[in-house]
Structures are given as C-alpha cells and as structure tokens.
Design a protein around this motif. Structure first.
Motif, mmCIF file in Angstrom:
data_model
loop_
_atom_site.group_PDB
_atom_site.id
_atom_site.type_symbol
_atom_site.label_atom_id
_atom_site.label_comp_id
_atom_site.label_asym_id
_atom_site.label_seq_id
_atom_site.Cartn_x
_atom_site.Cartn_y
_atom_site.Cartn_z
ATOM 1 N N GLU A 114 0.801 -1.289 0.053
ATOM 2 C CA GLU A 114 -0.004 0.047 -0.006
ATOM 3 C C GLU A 114 0.823 1.327 -0.026
ATOM 4 O O GLU A 114 0.751 2.272 -0.555
ATOM 5 N N THR A 115 1.925 1.271 0.736
ATOM 6 C CA THR A 115 2.820 2.428 0.673
ATOM 7 C C THR A 115 3.357 2.624 -0.351
ATOM 8 O O THR A 115 3.564 3.707 -1.011
ATOM 9 N N TYR A 116 3.952 1.571 -1.135
ATOM 10 C CA TYR A 116 4.350 1.592 -2.381
ATOM 11 C C TYR A 116 3.434 2.104 -3.359
ATOM 12 O O TYR A 116 3.582 2.851 -4.185
ATOM 13 N N VAL A 139 -0.698 5.333 -13.566
ATOM 14 C CA VAL A 139 0.647 6.127 -13.728
ATOM 15 C C VAL A 139 0.473 7.133 -12.381
ATOM 16 O O VAL A 139 -0.462 7.861 -12.248
ATOM 17 N N GLY A 140 1.574 7.123 -11.517
ATOM 18 C CA GLY A 140 2.069 7.968 -10.590
ATOM 19 C C GLY A 140 1.439 7.188 -9.141
ATOM 20 O O GLY A 140 0.794 6.198 -9.235
ATOM 21 N N HIS A 141 1.663 8.198 -8.050
ATOM 22 C CA HIS A 141 1.382 7.607 -6.988
ATOM 23 C C HIS A 141 0.607 8.690 -6.049
ATOM 24 O O HIS A 141 0.949 9.803 -5.805
ATOM 25 N N PRO A 142 -0.954 8.454 -6.018
ATOM 26 C CA PRO A 142 -1.857 9.280 -5.705
ATOM 27 C C PRO A 142 -1.503 10.220 -4.423
ATOM 28 O O PRO A 142 -2.042 11.263 -4.102
ATOM 29 N N GLN A 143 -1.206 9.486 -3.477
ATOM 30 C CA GLN A 143 -0.950 10.297 -2.110
ATOM 31 C C GLN A 143 0.233 10.842 -1.870
ATOM 32 O O GLN A 143 0.336 11.720 -0.670
ATOM 33 N N PRO A 148 -2.026 16.011 -8.259
ATOM 34 C CA PRO A 148 -3.313 16.922 -8.196
ATOM 35 C C PRO A 148 -4.379 16.304 -7.432
ATOM 36 O O PRO A 148 -4.751 14.915 -7.609
ATOM 37 N N LEU A 149 -5.078 17.001 -6.805
ATOM 38 C CA LEU A 149 -6.106 16.497 -6.058
ATOM 39 C C LEU A 149 -7.589 16.137 -6.569
ATOM 40 O O LEU A 149 -8.020 15.049 -6.736
ATOM 41 N N GLY A 150 -7.866 16.947 -7.590
ATOM 42 C CA GLY A 150 -9.083 16.616 -8.451
ATOM 43 C C GLY A 150 -8.757 16.405 -9.758
ATOM 44 O O GLY A 150 -7.735 17.116 -10.267
#
Lengths: 172, 174
Positions: A114-116, A139-143, A148-150
């Motif tokens: 989850e952290t990854y 693509v990317g890591h949302p946290q 971008p938030l929205g």
C-alpha cells in the motif's frame, strides 16, 4: 520495560544508527538510518527481554520540501510487556528505497504494498512489490503531496457546455 | 375452436405493436442485483415492503446480468470498479437501461478526486439521473417512473431518445 531502558539498550546495540529520538505522550519514537532499520526491527522482535512480536502499523509519510522527503513509520508492540515503540526511516526523493520488514513480520506485506502504491516508496526485499489499491495500469502515486487532488472540473449550468464538450461520454 | 372458447369472450383490442412492446418492457423491468455504496441501502429500502417496488413489476433483482434489463448504479464508481461496471453492462441483453442513482454516480458528488469516476456516464450510457445523497426511495421510484415514461416513448426501431440537459439553473440567484 520503560522508554529509558529501551533507549539505552538500543543505543548500545545500534550506536550511530539512531539519528533522532522523540517521545510523545509516553511513546518512544526513533528515527533510524536506513542501514539500522532492519537490524533494529529484528533485534526488537528476537530479543527475549523486548519481544516486540507484533507489527501494529506500517505506513509512509510525504514531507514535501524536506530532505529526506519520504518517511516510513512502523509501530511495534510488545504484547508480553505491554509496550509500544515507533520506528521511522527516511527515504530520499531521488530514489525512495527502504528495507522491507516482510521477512520479519508477514503482516508488513500488504502494508508495504500500500505504501508503495500510494507514495511510491520501494521496499528492498519485498516478495512481490505490486500495486494493491490502484488499478495496475495507474500512472503515478496519488498520495504524494504534489499529485493533483481533483481530476476533473465540476460541471455547473454556467460551465457545463465547455465541460461536456470534452468529457468522454460512454458509447452505448 | 378458437381461443375465445377457452378464455371467454375477450372482445377485440386494437393497439399498436410499439405500445404493446413498450408496455411489456416497462412492467417487468428487472434490475441487476448490485450496489456500490450507501445508495444501495436506499435501493434496498425501495424494494422492501414500505416502498414496495414490486408494485411496478420490479421485485426481482437478477443476480445475473444475462437476465437483467435495468442497471441501477447505486453509489460511487471507483476507477478500479469502472471496467467491472462496463463489463456487467456489456453482458446485459438488449434492450437495457441505466439509472445513475445518487450524486456520486451522476457526477462524482462530493468525491472530486483521483479515485472516483466523475459520473458513471463516462463508463455506461445513462438514461435517468437521480439526484440526492443518497436519494430517498421515493426519489428512486420517481426516477424509475421517469424511465418508464421514456421507454413508453421509444420507437419500434429501437432508437433511443437523446438525453435532456438543463439549460437554465433550477435555482436562479438574483
């Protein structure tokens, strides 16, 4: 078991591996060098006087603008002694890599995945480091704080025409 | 020896095939049995005895998409769930309809973030949007009645109506 005794034991064992020590509401937290992180967890688990057998929680934090930017936080609990200790290890922004605790605590498997998945911190020694919550082709890591938030602009009656013109409506 | 001897004197009924087909479709419209979030609780409430959706021939929630006509998207659709919803929709036989129940399914609702699809109309074509967070069972039944009216207007060619969009805000601020 108290924090002073635990800290003295760990200082004797790890030496300069302990970078910083903190205490909040009676809970000891240790910021460790990446090289000392796994050894500290193993020692805390295996030493019969300490017996931190339970990995309560493992997660990542993004301190954007700080170096090291990322930090992995693990809480160990000794059920035998009723005591808790927090281990922190930093990970640089360029290549966030942290040793995996999965060989010691099987419960770390999903939490490290989850952290990854959400923060992009890689865990060396993890048996299968793949995404767990987000879709596999994400693509990317949302946290991460700079994600971008929205994703999309909200449509109201005053701007719906411009939004609906580029919104990907489904074909039947 | 005809049917009237067995069934009694039925008289003569003349109607159009279009009307009979649409009437048959509206009065036994079986929804697909799935819920995605809290709206599903209200959907269950609409089908339970207080609100009794079976008055409209809709008491049967089919657990198989092969037997369902109506997909009630009850709840927010996450981006990971979206391919699953689309697959369920593709497995339903024609003719099929979709009700986007609740704000989240209609437009993303309060979840304007990376994980939630901003309106299920990006995944499946929606016929009726039901507003509310969550909508009460009356609102869902109202949406289904609206869908029934829409189905009654369908042509025998199978051509569907274009969606109706609000051109003016419902509440005018002066």
């Amino acid at each position: 078991m108290d924090n002073a005794h635990l800290l003295a034991t760990l200082r004797e064992r790890l030496g300069t591996g302990i970078i910083a020590v903190g205490e909040h509401r009676g809970d000891l937290s240790l910021t460790l060098a990446p090289g000392a992180y796994y050894a500290a967890a193993q020692y805390l688990r295996d030493d019969p006087d300490l017996a931190y057998h339970f990995l309560e929680n493992l997660c990542g934090v993004d301190y954007l603008g700080r170096e090291p930017r990322f930090e992995v936080v693990a809480h160990l609990v000794s059920l035998r002694h009723g005591h808790r200790v927090c281990l922190k290890v930093g990970a640089p922004e360029a290549s966030p890599r942290v040793p995996s605790l999965t060989p010691l605590f099987p419960t770390a498997n999903y939490q490290e995945r989850e952290t990854y998945d959400l923060l992009g911190i890689a865990f060396d020694g993890h048996p299968s480091l793949t995404r767990i919550l987000m879709p596999e082709d994400w693509v990317g890591h949302p946290q991460r704080k700079d994600h971008p938030l929205g994703e999309e602009e909200v449509a109201f009656t005053f701007n719906q025409d411009s939004i609906y013109a580029r919104k990907p409506f489904a074909k039947s | 020896m005809g049917i009237e001897e067995k069934a009694g004197n039925l008289g003569v009924v003349t109607t159009s095939l279009e009307y009979v087909v649409n009437w048959g479709r509206t009065n036994a419209m079986w929804p697909l049995l799935f819920g995605l979030a809290c709206c599903a609780i209200e959907m269950m409430g609409a089908q339970a005895s207080n609100y009794d959706l079976s008055r409209f021939g809709m008491e049967l929630n089919r657990a198989s998409p092969r037997q369902a006509d109506l997909m009630i998207v009850a709840g927010r659709v996450s981006r990971k769930m979206a391919p699953v919803v689309r697959r369920l929709y593709d497995q339903m036989p024609e003719p099929k309809w979709v009700v986007a129940m609740g704000d989240c399914a209609a437009c993303g609702g309060v979840f304007n973030n990376y994980a939630i699809v901003q309106g299920v109309d990006e995944v499946v074509p929606v016929d009726v949007y039901v507003a509310g967070c969550p909508p009460r069972p009356e609102a869902l039944i109202d949406g289904i009645m609206l869908l029934h009216q829409k189905v009654m207007r369908e042509k025998i060619s199978g051509q569907k109506e274009q969606p109706v969009r609000l051109q003016q805000p419902l509440i005018q601020v002066k």
